[in-house]
Design a protein around this motif. Structure first.
Motif, PDB file in Angstrom:
ATOM      1  N   UNK A 153       0.777  -1.222   0.000  1.00 52.14           N
ATOM      2  CA  UNK A 153       0.000   0.000   0.000  1.00 52.14           C
ATOM      3  C   UNK A 153       0.812   1.277   0.000  1.00 52.14           C
ATOM      4  N   UNK A 154       2.144   1.144  -0.077  1.00 50.65           N
ATOM      5  CA  UNK A 154       3.036   2.308  -0.054  1.00 50.65           C
ATOM      6  C   UNK A 154       3.815   2.344  -1.370  1.00 50.65           C
ATOM      7  N   UNK A 155       3.967   3.514  -1.998  1.00 49.42           N
ATOM      8  CA  UNK A 155       4.719   3.561  -3.258  1.00 49.42           C
ATOM      9  C   UNK A 155       6.056   2.832  -3.159  1.00 49.42           C
ATOM     10  N   UNK A 156       6.329   1.991  -4.152  1.00 48.60           N
ATOM     11  CA  UNK A 156       7.566   1.210  -4.222  1.00 48.60           C
ATOM     12  C   UNK A 156       8.045   1.292  -5.669  1.00 48.60           C
ATOM     13  N   UNK A 157       8.836   2.309  -5.956  1.00 50.16           N
ATOM     14  CA  UNK A 157       9.142   2.658  -7.342  1.00 50.16           C
ATOM     15  C   UNK A 157      10.521   2.255  -7.819  1.00 50.16           C
ATOM     16  N   UNK A 158      11.395   1.791  -6.917  1.00 53.58           N
ATOM     17  CA  UNK A 158      12.793   1.539  -7.270  1.00 53.58           C
ATOM     18  C   UNK A 158      13.416   2.802  -7.877  1.00 53.58           C
ATOM     19  N   UNK A 159      12.922   3.966  -7.451  1.00 49.18           N
ATOM     20  CA  UNK A 159      13.404   5.278  -7.920  1.00 49.18           C
ATOM     21  C   UNK A 159      13.325   5.426  -9.432  1.00 49.18           C
ATOM     22  N   UNK A 160      12.332   4.760 -10.047  1.00 49.13           N
ATOM     23  CA  UNK A 160      12.186   4.799 -11.502  1.00 49.13           C
ATOM     24  C   UNK A 160      10.839   5.389 -11.900  1.00 49.13           C
ATOM     25  N   UNK A 161      10.844   6.186 -12.962  1.00 51.74           N
ATOM     26  CA  UNK A 161       9.600   6.766 -13.472  1.00 51.74           C
ATOM     27  C   UNK A 161       8.680   5.689 -14.030  1.00 51.74           C
TER      28      UNK A 161
END
Length: 495
Positions: free
Chosen positions: A85-93
């Motif tokens: 439920x929390x953003x998990x983006x791997x620092x990628x767009x």
């Protein structure tokens, strides 16, 4: 108590047990520090509501008297770990808007032990980088500076946000991942402890993959004791990860006896690199003397295939990355490019990936696809795998001679300025991993310990490499080195 965010895990655990502080107190102190540290760009998805809820639950658990060591400890979680439920983006767009419906095994274990999540931490995109300059969130910034020079410095990468947050006391500890040095190099750059466990000691399930045969999660902490405590909570077999090992998890903290008399410490001659700064050479020599004074025997050793490690790594890691990142296509989740009339599925893939992946990720995917292609598979990928086997055998031969641990520098320099290397030759950036990639290729445990500062006042670290599954012994050696070095420097607060 004042300065609660400055406590170590061990100190906070004791304060919580004695009733001198609550987990809510600790969490609030960290959140106040986080709010004041936006200049570091370490936390990219703060989770204050979750943190306070977990802290209240931890306090109730501590009062009930049955709380594990990590209960109530506020942590930062690298953005590579999926958190429900929390953003998990791997620092990628390309993963913008992705909120997993599941929890990674590591975070499940930490939260199960009562740890508190303050938020998600900045990192290099898909963990590809040595300076935290490839992130869609922008650069993370090292809390250290070169004396009075205001040039922003790299906190290292890819776990740069984790390193900056721990060094600046925004959290008591953080999770990191290490594919070629991404825990140990940032730890050395920021004056903290970073432990990469044996491959298979910690589950990779729910961690966004970069190179599956190299990735390993580990703790980034203020002290070696804290690394032992946190690893205890993270480690163990996981049926969801076929590469996690069915090996008992020892009491790592109990192993910190401080007694290394009779132990053999290897000094590999191949790590004496041409052009290595004299300060790092001197620190390495001092580290060997410290271990010798503690009763260890210092032995010169040879790891003859070390010179092939970087080229082999930069074939194998991009090859696995190109395979792992093929799943990001704009179909099921994450970013999808806006299409022109007449565009088909091929154009959708091309445009989505062109927009979603940053330059460094694109570079590595292209290298990886190239070395796996039909005409080059044997010439590059298979040859690199053979070199990897030789590097692994080098370590096996040394350990068979009775060597207990190996001492090397952690990095070829102290932290450099943001922008000083990223736009130059990418190969110069890759050379930052020269002392760390062998450990991942061989699947061994390694730890970076802060042991001194350079002439500019920046921290320098030494690396200890251990036998497979011997994290307990490795931590004890690191504990002795840490105690002998007496590193207590902290960055002067400017943010």
């Amino acid at each position: 108590m004042s300065g609660l965010n400055e406590l170590t895990i061990a100190e906070a655990r004791d304060a919580l047990r004695k009733g001198e502080a609550t987990s809510v107190d600790l969490t609030m102190a960290c959140m106040t520090a986080m709010d004041a540290a936006s200049a570091l760009n370490a936390f990219v998805h703060p989770t204050p509501e979750i943190a306070l809820e977990q802290a209240r639950a931890a306090d109730a658990r501590i009062q009930a008297g049955e709380a594990p060591a990590m209960c109530g400890i506020p942590l930062g979680i690298k953005d590579l770990f999926c958190t429900k439920g929390v953003p998990s983006q791997a620092a990628s767009a390309i993963l913008e808007g992705f909120k997993p419906e599941y929890e990674s095994t590591v975070t499940s274990r930490l939260f199960g032990a009562g740890a508190v999540m303050l938020g998600k931490l900045n990192m290099d995109e898909f963990a590809m980088g040595s300076s935290n300059e490839t992130s869609t969130y922008g650069n993370a910034v090292n809390p250290w500076r070169r004396g009075n020079d205001a040039t922003p410095l790299t906190p290292g990468g890819s776990s740069g946000g984790s390193a900056a947050a721990v060094a600046a006391d925004l959290c008591l500890a953080a999770t990191g991942t290490d594919t070629g040095g991404s825990i140990r190099q940032p730890a050395a750059f920021t004056g903290i402890v970073g432990l990469k466990p044996t491959y298979g000691r910690v589950s990779r399930w729910g961690i966004i993959a970069f190179a599956s045969s190299l990735d390993q999660a580990g703790p980034m902490t203020k002290t070696v004791r804290d690394a032992a405590i946190m690893l205890q909570a993270m480690a163990g077999e996981d049926p969801k990860d076929s590469t996690s090992a069915e090996i008992p998890v020892p009491d790592f903290e109990a192993a910190l006896t401080g007694d290394i008399r009779g132990k053999k410490i290897g000094i590999p001659k191949e790590y004496r690199m041409e052009g290595m700064p004299s300060e790092i050479e001197a620190l390495w020599h001092q580290g060997a003397e410290m271990l010798s004074d503690a009763g260890a025997e210092i032995v010169d050793i040879s790891l003859p295939h070390t010179k092939y490690a970087l080229p082999a790594y930069y074939v194998i890691a991009p090859a696995e990355a190109s395979s792992n990142l093929a799943r990001y296509d704009g179909v099921r989740y994450g970013h999808r490019a806006r299409l022109a009339q007449g565009d088909g599925i091929t154009e959708m893939y091309e445009k989505t990936r062109a927009e979603g992946f940053g330059k460094e990720v694109q570079r590595r995917v292209m290298i990886g696809t190239y070395v796996l292609s039909a005409g080059f598979y044997d010439a590059y990928y298979n040859r690199a795998r053979k070199v990897r086997a030789l590097i692994k055998k080098d370590f096996e031969d040394v350990f068979a001679q009775g060597i207990d641990a190996i001492l090397t520098p952690a990095t070829p320099s102290s932290a450099f300025g943001l922008g000083e290397m990223a736009d130059a030759d990418p190969v110069a950036m890759y050379l930052n991993d020269v002392f760390t990639v062998t450990v991942n290729l061989a699947g061994l445990p390694g730890i970076a310990v802060p042991t001194g500062v350079d002439q500019k006042g920046l921290p320098l670290g030494l690396q200890l490499i251990g036998r497979p599954w011997a994290e307990a012994d490795l931590l004890n050696h690191a504990h002795v080195l840490e105690r002998s070095a007496g590193f207590v420097s902290k960055p002067a607060k400017w943010w």
